[in-house]
Structure formats: structure tokens, C-alpha cells
Scaffold this motif. Structure first.
Motif, PDB file in Angstrom:
ATOM      1  N   THR A 117      34.631  49.716  39.835  1.00  0.00           N
ATOM      2  CA  THR A 117      35.303  48.591  39.182  1.00  0.00           C
ATOM      3  C   THR A 117      35.160  48.673  37.668  1.00  0.00           C
ATOM      4  O   THR A 117      36.114  48.410  36.917  1.00  0.00           O
ATOM      5  CB  THR A 117      34.713  47.267  39.692  1.00  0.00           C
ATOM      6  OG1 THR A 117      34.929  47.169  41.104  1.00  0.00           O
ATOM      7  CG2 THR A 117      35.358  46.075  39.000  1.00  0.00           C
ATOM      8  N   TYR A 120      37.483  51.188  36.360  1.00  0.00           N
ATOM      9  CA  TYR A 120      38.838  50.633  36.322  1.00  0.00           C
ATOM     10  C   TYR A 120      39.015  49.743  35.091  1.00  0.00           C
ATOM     11  O   TYR A 120      40.071  49.770  34.439  1.00  0.00           O
ATOM     12  CB  TYR A 120      39.102  49.840  37.598  1.00  0.00           C
ATOM     13  CG  TYR A 120      40.425  49.112  37.602  1.00  0.00           C
ATOM     14  CD1 TYR A 120      41.631  49.809  37.681  1.00  0.00           C
ATOM     15  CD2 TYR A 120      40.470  47.717  37.517  1.00  0.00           C
ATOM     16  CE1 TYR A 120      42.848  49.135  37.682  1.00  0.00           C
ATOM     17  CE2 TYR A 120      41.685  47.037  37.511  1.00  0.00           C
ATOM     18  CZ  TYR A 120      42.862  47.753  37.589  1.00  0.00           C
ATOM     19  OH  TYR A 120      44.064  47.092  37.587  1.00  0.00           O
ATOM     20  N   ASP A 121      37.991  48.967  34.763  1.00  0.00           N
ATOM     21  CA  ASP A 121      38.041  48.127  33.565  1.00  0.00           C
ATOM     22  C   ASP A 121      38.258  48.964  32.312  1.00  0.00           C
ATOM     23  O   ASP A 121      39.072  48.631  31.449  1.00  0.00           O
ATOM     24  CB  ASP A 121      36.735  47.335  33.454  1.00  0.00           C
ATOM     25  CG  ASP A 121      36.644  46.559  32.156  1.00  0.00           C
ATOM     26  OD1 ASP A 121      37.237  45.476  32.064  1.00  0.00           O
ATOM     27  OD2 ASP A 121      35.962  47.051  31.208  1.00  0.00           O
ATOM     28  N   ILE A 135      45.442  41.526  32.974  1.00  0.00           N
ATOM     29  CA  ILE A 135      44.974  42.214  34.179  1.00  0.00           C
ATOM     30  C   ILE A 135      43.514  41.884  34.468  1.00  0.00           C
ATOM     31  O   ILE A 135      43.131  41.626  35.614  1.00  0.00           O
ATOM     32  CB  ILE A 135      45.169  43.740  34.039  1.00  0.00           C
ATOM     33  CG1 ILE A 135      46.655  44.068  33.933  1.00  0.00           C
ATOM     34  CG2 ILE A 135      44.552  44.476  35.225  1.00  0.00           C
ATOM     35  CD1 ILE A 135      46.936  45.529  33.657  1.00  0.00           C
ATOM     36  N   MET A 136      42.668  41.893  33.434  1.00  0.00           N
ATOM     37  CA  MET A 136      41.237  41.657  33.610  1.00  0.00           C
ATOM     38  C   MET A 136      40.867  40.239  33.184  1.00  0.00           C
ATOM     39  O   MET A 136      39.918  40.009  32.444  1.00  0.00           O
ATOM     40  CB  MET A 136      40.435  42.687  32.811  1.00  0.00           C
ATOM     41  CG  MET A 136      40.694  44.131  33.207  1.00  0.00           C
ATOM     42  SD  MET A 136      40.391  44.469  34.957  1.00  0.00           S
ATOM     43  CE  MET A 136      38.627  44.220  35.049  1.00  0.00           C
ATOM     44  N   ARG A 138      39.613  36.225  33.920  1.00  0.00           N
ATOM     45  CA  ARG A 138      38.366  35.741  34.524  1.00  0.00           C
ATOM     46  C   ARG A 138      38.445  35.719  36.051  1.00  0.00           C
ATOM     47  O   ARG A 138      37.507  36.127  36.729  1.00  0.00           O
ATOM     48  CB  ARG A 138      38.057  34.346  33.992  1.00  0.00           C
ATOM     49  CG  ARG A 138      36.799  33.729  34.573  1.00  0.00           C
ATOM     50  CD  ARG A 138      36.437  32.437  33.893  1.00  0.00           C
ATOM     51  NE  ARG A 138      36.124  32.639  32.484  1.00  0.00           N
ATOM     52  CZ  ARG A 138      35.734  31.661  31.675  1.00  0.00           C
ATOM     53  NH1 ARG A 138      35.610  30.419  32.126  1.00  0.00           N
ATOM     54  NH2 ARG A 138      35.454  31.919  30.407  1.00  0.00           N
ATOM     55  N   ARG A 139      39.565  35.264  36.576  1.00  0.00           N
ATOM     56  CA  ARG A 139      39.697  35.198  38.030  1.00  0.00           C
ATOM     57  C   ARG A 139      39.686  36.585  38.655  1.00  0.00           C
ATOM     58  O   ARG A 139      39.018  36.815  39.677  1.00  0.00           O
ATOM     59  CB  ARG A 139      40.982  34.470  38.396  1.00  0.00           C
ATOM     60  CG  ARG A 139      41.185  34.301  39.898  1.00  0.00           C
ATOM     61  CD  ARG A 139      42.432  33.499  40.205  1.00  0.00           C
ATOM     62  NE  ARG A 139      42.632  33.348  41.634  1.00  0.00           N
ATOM     63  CZ  ARG A 139      43.639  32.708  42.188  1.00  0.00           C
ATOM     64  NH1 ARG A 139      44.562  32.138  41.424  1.00  0.00           N
ATOM     65  NH2 ARG A 139      43.746  32.626  43.506  1.00  0.00           N
ATOM     66  N   ALA A 140      40.414  37.529  38.046  1.00  0.00           N
ATOM     67  CA  ALA A 140      40.462  38.894  38.577  1.00  0.00           C
ATOM     68  C   ALA A 140      39.072  39.537  38.534  1.00  0.00           C
ATOM     69  O   ALA A 140      38.670  40.216  39.486  1.00  0.00           O
ATOM     70  CB  ALA A 140      41.454  39.735  37.777  1.00  0.00           C
ATOM     71  N   CYS A 141      38.340  39.314  37.448  1.00  0.00           N
ATOM     72  CA  CYS A 141      36.992  39.879  37.334  1.00  0.00           C
ATOM     73  C   CYS A 141      36.071  39.305  38.408  1.00  0.00           C
ATOM     74  O   CYS A 141      35.273  40.032  39.018  1.00  0.00           O
ATOM     75  CB  CYS A 141      36.416  39.600  35.948  1.00  0.00           C
ATOM     76  SG  CYS A 141      37.192  40.552  34.624  1.00  0.00           S
ATOM     77  N   GLN A 143      36.960  38.151  41.321  1.00  0.00           N
ATOM     78  CA  GLN A 143      37.352  38.697  42.622  1.00  0.00           C
ATOM     79  C   GLN A 143      36.872  40.135  42.794  1.00  0.00           C
ATOM     80  O   GLN A 143      36.397  40.513  43.875  1.00  0.00           O
ATOM     81  CB  GLN A 143      38.871  38.623  42.765  1.00  0.00           C
ATOM     82  CG  GLN A 143      39.409  37.203  42.911  1.00  0.00           C
ATOM     83  CD  GLN A 143      40.920  37.139  42.865  1.00  0.00           C
ATOM     84  OE1 GLN A 143      41.588  38.068  42.373  1.00  0.00           O
ATOM     85  NE2 GLN A 143      41.496  36.054  43.370  1.00  0.00           N
ATOM     86  N   LEU A 144      36.975  40.931  41.737  1.00  0.00           N
ATOM     87  CA  LEU A 144      36.514  42.320  41.810  1.00  0.00           C
ATOM     88  C   LEU A 144      35.003  42.391  42.009  1.00  0.00           C
ATOM     89  O   LEU A 144      34.498  43.206  42.802  1.00  0.00           O
ATOM     90  CB  LEU A 144      36.920  43.073  40.542  1.00  0.00           C
ATOM     91  CG  LEU A 144      38.408  43.406  40.397  1.00  0.00           C
ATOM     92  CD1 LEU A 144      38.705  43.903  38.989  1.00  0.00           C
ATOM     93  CD2 LEU A 144      38.824  44.448  41.428  1.00  0.00           C
TER      94      LEU A 144
END
Length: 314
Positions: A117, A120-121, A135-136, A138-141, A143-144
């Protein structure tokens, strides 16, 4: 106590480094204790600083906090028992203690996913910088990170439960400094071929596959960096990626050598040395390589010390 033709084993004995002289074991105890304390302090410091300082609320630092939590967990479940085997020869470990070590060690699957992960960041930050904040987010981070953490639960639960459902026939000496699955499964007196197939599949999914994803990300990252017109831009991009690449190389190279080499060419002593890298050495190096050498983290530490000690200049 007998069960059919099987002796019921109630505890295991960790062979650890018992073949070494007492003087050498004492030196190893001091060395590993120092590494352990440095690792704990470094990872706790990273968690506190990146949580408290508003200037460090980036996606990468969020993932670093999660990595530090994982490293602390590894240290707490493995290293104290290893230190006990070295200094007071406390080599016995109960079934429950062995199962606990093994369960939390399987959370290495979560670390493998978290490292992927983080790669990917870096890929998004360098190859698609304009869309990086979207893409990155707060919500996506979140979830990852959650996906990385929870990937460890099914692996840990299935493999630990499966191993300790097997009968153990009397030999109870685990030729390692912690309850890793290969030396424990060697003590089972039943057909373990199905479990070994499942373990190999899990190893491919949670070690080899994330490693290949990281390699693919870095191929794209390096290709993008080399196309940058600015030398300063190239330097900054290399700087942001070199830390992750160094830790990934150390972590995955030793893990792959440990779990993918044929057992005939992987002696217990070499396995112990390789295991020391990702259980003891890497958790200490992560705070140093990733964060403590970064200028923004150093600045945050200085601000925290100023607030704590009341200094006006530091």
C-alpha cells in the motif's frame, strides 16, 4: 499421559541459541535488548509525533503509524521470550503461549500488504501527482489501511487453529527462537501435506504477490523519475522512494529466503539468522530509515521538545 500411541504434549521447548556458549548468549542478550528498546522507543515516538503534529498528517505518515503499530506488536510477542531464553534459560513455552506467538507472527501478512500500500502511495504521488489528493484521500487511506490489517486475521486464525488441531507425538523441541509454523509443524505426527499446500498458497499470496506489486510500482516510478527534466525534481523523487525501497528489500529478501528455499538447503541455524532480520532488525530500522531522518519529522520533534521542555530555541 498417553492418548493411544501418542504422548500428549503440554508445552514446547524453544531451542533458540542454546548451542552457543553462555558468554556469547549473554552478549546476544545485551545486543538484542538494546535493539528491542531502540525499536520500541523509535516506533512509539513515530506514532506520537505523527499523530500530534498537524504538519505530519500526510497519507504516507498515516501508513507509517500503522506500520509502527505492527512492528511494536511483533516485538512484544517475540523478543521478550527470546531474551528470556538467552539470559535465564527460560526455554519452555506453553501451548497457549506458542499459539499466541504464532497467531501474531502471521500478522506479517498485514505488514506485507501495508508495504505494498505504501508503494502504491508513492506510485500515485510521483506518477499522477495532480490526482494524488483525490486518489489518496482520508477515506481511501483508511480503507487501504483497514484492508491491510484485516488481511492478517484470516491467515492467522486459519493457520494457527489448523496447526494446533494436529496431534503432537512427544518430541517438543522447537528448533527456533519463537514458535514459527515450519519448526512446529515438524513435530506433528500426522499427514500435514494439505496444510503445507495451504501454507505455500498463503505465502505466495501474502509475500510473493505484494512483492511483485511493489516491484511493478517501482519500475513505473523509476521510469517516471528518469523522464523528469529537473535534476532537483529527480533528487526529491528518489529521496521519497529510497527509504521504502531499502526497507522492502531487507524485509522481503530475508522472508523469501526463509519461506521459499527448499528445506534441505535451509538449515535451522540459517533460518534463525534470516528470521532475526525481519523480527528484530527491521522494526528498529523502520523509524530511522522512514521517518527520523526526514527533515519534517526532525522539525516536528524539535517543536514537541520545545513545547514539552519550555525551550524557546532548539
Amino acid at each position: 499421559m498417553m492418548w493411544g500411541n501418542w504422548t500428549v504434549v503440554s508445552e514446547f521447548v524453544l531451542v533458540s541459541f542454546s548451542s552457543l556458549s553462555s558468554q556469547l548468549q549473554a552478549l546476544l542478550f545485551l545486543l538484542f535488548l538494546t535493539i528491542y528498546l531502540v525499536s520500541l522507543m523509535g516506533n512509539v515516538l513515530i506514532i506520537l509525533v505523527t499523530t500530534a503534529d498537524s504538519a505530519l498528517q500526510s497519507p504516507m505518515n498515516f501508513f507509517l503509524r500503522n506500520l509502527s503499530f505492527l512492528e511494536i506488536g511483533f516485538n512484544l510477542v517475540i523478543v521478550p521470550k527470546m531474551l528470556g531464553t538467552l539470559i535465564i534459560q527460560d526455554t519452555t513455552i506453553s501451548f497457549l503461549g506458542c499459539a499466541t506467538q504464532m497467531y501474531f507472527f502471521f500478522f506479517g501478512a498485514a505488514e506485507c500488504c501495508l508495504l505494498a500500500t505504501m508503494a502504491y502511495d508513492r506510485y500515485v504521488a510521483i506518477c499522477d501527482p495532480l490526482r494524488y489528493p483525490v486518489i489518496m484521500g482520508r477515506r481511501a487511506c483508511g480503507q487501504l489501511a483497514a484492508a491491510s490489517w484485516f488481511s492478517g486475521f484470516p491467515v492467522a486464525t486459519v493457520q494457527t487453529t489448523w496447526i494446533f488441531s494436529f496431534p503432537f507425538c512427544g518430541p517438543n523441541r522447537v528448533n527456533h527462537f519463537f514458535c514459527d509454523s515450519p519448526p512446529v509443524i515438524a513435530l506433528v505426527c500426522a499427514d500435514t501435506s494439505l496444510f503445507e499446500l495451504e501454507a505455500l498458497t498463503a505465502t505466495v499470496l501474502f509475500i510473493l504477490f505484494p512483492f511483485l506489486l511493489i516491484l511493478g510500482s517501482y519500475v513505473r516510478i523509476l521510469s517516471t523519475i528518469f523522464r523528469m527534466p529537473s535534476a532537483e525534481g529527480k533528487r526529491k523523487a528518489f529521496s521519497t522512494c529510497s527509504s521504502l525501497l531499502l526497507v522492502v528489500s531487507l524485509f522481503y529478501s530475508t522472508a523469501i529466503l526463509t519461506y521459499f528455499r527448499p528445506q534441505s538447503s535451509n538449515s535451522p541455524e540459517s533460518k534463525k539468522l534470516l528470521s532475526l532480520s525481519y523480527t528484530v532488525l527491521t522494526p528498529m530500522l523502520n523509524p530511522i530509515i522512514y521517518s527520523l531522518r526526514k527533515s519534517e519529522v526532525k522539525a516536528a520533534l524539535r517543536r514537541a521538545l520545545r513545547r514539552t521542555l519550555g525551550f524557546q530555541k532548539l
